[in-house]
Design an enzyme around this catalytic site. Sequence first.
Site, PDB file in Angstrom:
ATOM      1  N   ASP A 146     -35.873  73.951  36.259  1.00 11.88           N
ATOM      2  CA  ASP A 146     -36.438  72.808  35.535  1.00 11.88           C
ATOM      3  C   ASP A 146     -36.074  71.508  36.244  1.00 11.88           C
ATOM      4  O   ASP A 146     -35.736  70.515  35.610  1.00 11.88           O
ATOM      5  CB  ASP A 146     -35.902  72.800  34.091  1.00 11.88           C
ATOM      6  CG  ASP A 146     -36.657  71.827  33.205  1.00 11.88           C
ATOM      7  OD1 ASP A 146     -37.808  71.499  33.531  1.00 11.88           O
ATOM      8  OD2 ASP A 146     -36.082  71.373  32.196  1.00 11.88           O
ATOM      9  N   CYS A 206     -47.092  79.162  15.269  1.00 12.31           N
ATOM     10  CA  CYS A 206     -46.488  78.050  16.009  1.00 12.31           C
ATOM     11  C   CYS A 206     -47.333  76.790  15.913  1.00 12.31           C
ATOM     12  O   CYS A 206     -46.804  75.675  15.802  1.00 12.31           O
ATOM     13  CB  CYS A 206     -46.262  78.440  17.471  1.00 12.31           C
ATOM     14  SG  CYS A 206     -47.754  78.945  18.366  1.00 12.31           S
ATOM     15  N   CYS A 256     -41.456  75.706  16.497  1.00  6.83           N
ATOM     16  CA  CYS A 256     -42.444  76.685  16.955  1.00  6.83           C
ATOM     17  C   CYS A 256     -41.784  77.991  17.373  1.00  6.83           C
ATOM     18  O   CYS A 256     -42.413  79.049  17.355  1.00  6.83           O
ATOM     19  CB  CYS A 256     -43.296  76.111  18.084  1.00  6.83           C
ATOM     20  SG  CYS A 256     -42.394  75.689  19.590  1.00  6.83           S
TER      21      CYS A 256
END
Length: 360
Positions: A146, A206, A256
Amino acid sequence: MFDSGQFDAPFLLAQVRAWGGELGFSQIGVAGVDLSSAEPGLLAWLAEGFHGDMAYMQAHGVRRARPAELVPGTTSVITARMDYLAATPEGWQAIEFDRLQSSREGIVSLYARGRDYHKVLRQRLQKLADRIAAAVGPFGHRVFTDSAPVLEVELAARSGQGWRGRHTLVLNREGGSMFFLGEIYVDLALPATEPVADHCGSCTACIDVCPTGAIVAPYRLDARRCISYLTIEHAGTIPLELRPLMGNRIYGCDDCQLVCPWNKFARTATLPDFAPRAGLVGQPLVALFAWTEEEFLRHTEGSPIRRIGHERWLRNIAVALGNALRREEDAQVRAALQARREDPSALVREHVGWALGVER
């Protein structure tokens, strides 16, 4: 370019998977570098402005979908996932939803309650790369967690880590979605691992549960409305219409994932690094709001939360305190807000003013 003739690729992949397990990864996969079919969707998402303030996404453009341009010589991408859910009692999803109803408690996203995953995964991915080098000799590679223009979800899905859920996160039949992703771009020609089928069926839980309606369509997220984006990536003023919808979420949002049926299979972390820190869980908003910058830095040392800084921390909590007042008048909450009416930060003062002025 590494000479692929020097090693048995399938055997090496089996070894990499075994080493990955020893390092705490729950699964290792391999994806190819041709992600051209993902480029139209990426460009359409950027054109809609769904990336918000994350200008780096626009700047990198399709480079995110071209691994060999990002790291020249890359021929394969090793993907890895690591479970982060702390040991929790059965029914942990319902427990977390209940905590969201405790309006005076500050809620930090589950993934951020322990050590910064960037550091944990990066170190272990590098150890995995070192083991590969010890087996085949020096090779070209770069580790990502990331941290660069990488299409992590696309690579994970292509390599069989799971499928892309309607909330855009990767879902795994044996592990839900409570895991981190990481990659090693390599100049080794490794056999790609097979993708898996989508198992969401007709479920839209979600999409239905998202507090701000950020999942604007299946597989399409408007980050500008996402509470995770607003509390972490967004540096400025939080839009007025979204503040009441944030509740007591002060860093990230898990809704979610909490509602997803597949997360009943979520696995607990094998590493102690992701165990929640006492100072970040079950804490009253007024106590967190009273932290000085020095206290903030001390409590968030080694935590992903530190990256947002003290100012945004206070901004987020001010919104949550305002939402607490909206639900029930509380002298302690009001006093905590009053104490920061003259905060040096204009950003904090604006959100404190809003919080004090909310009507039930």
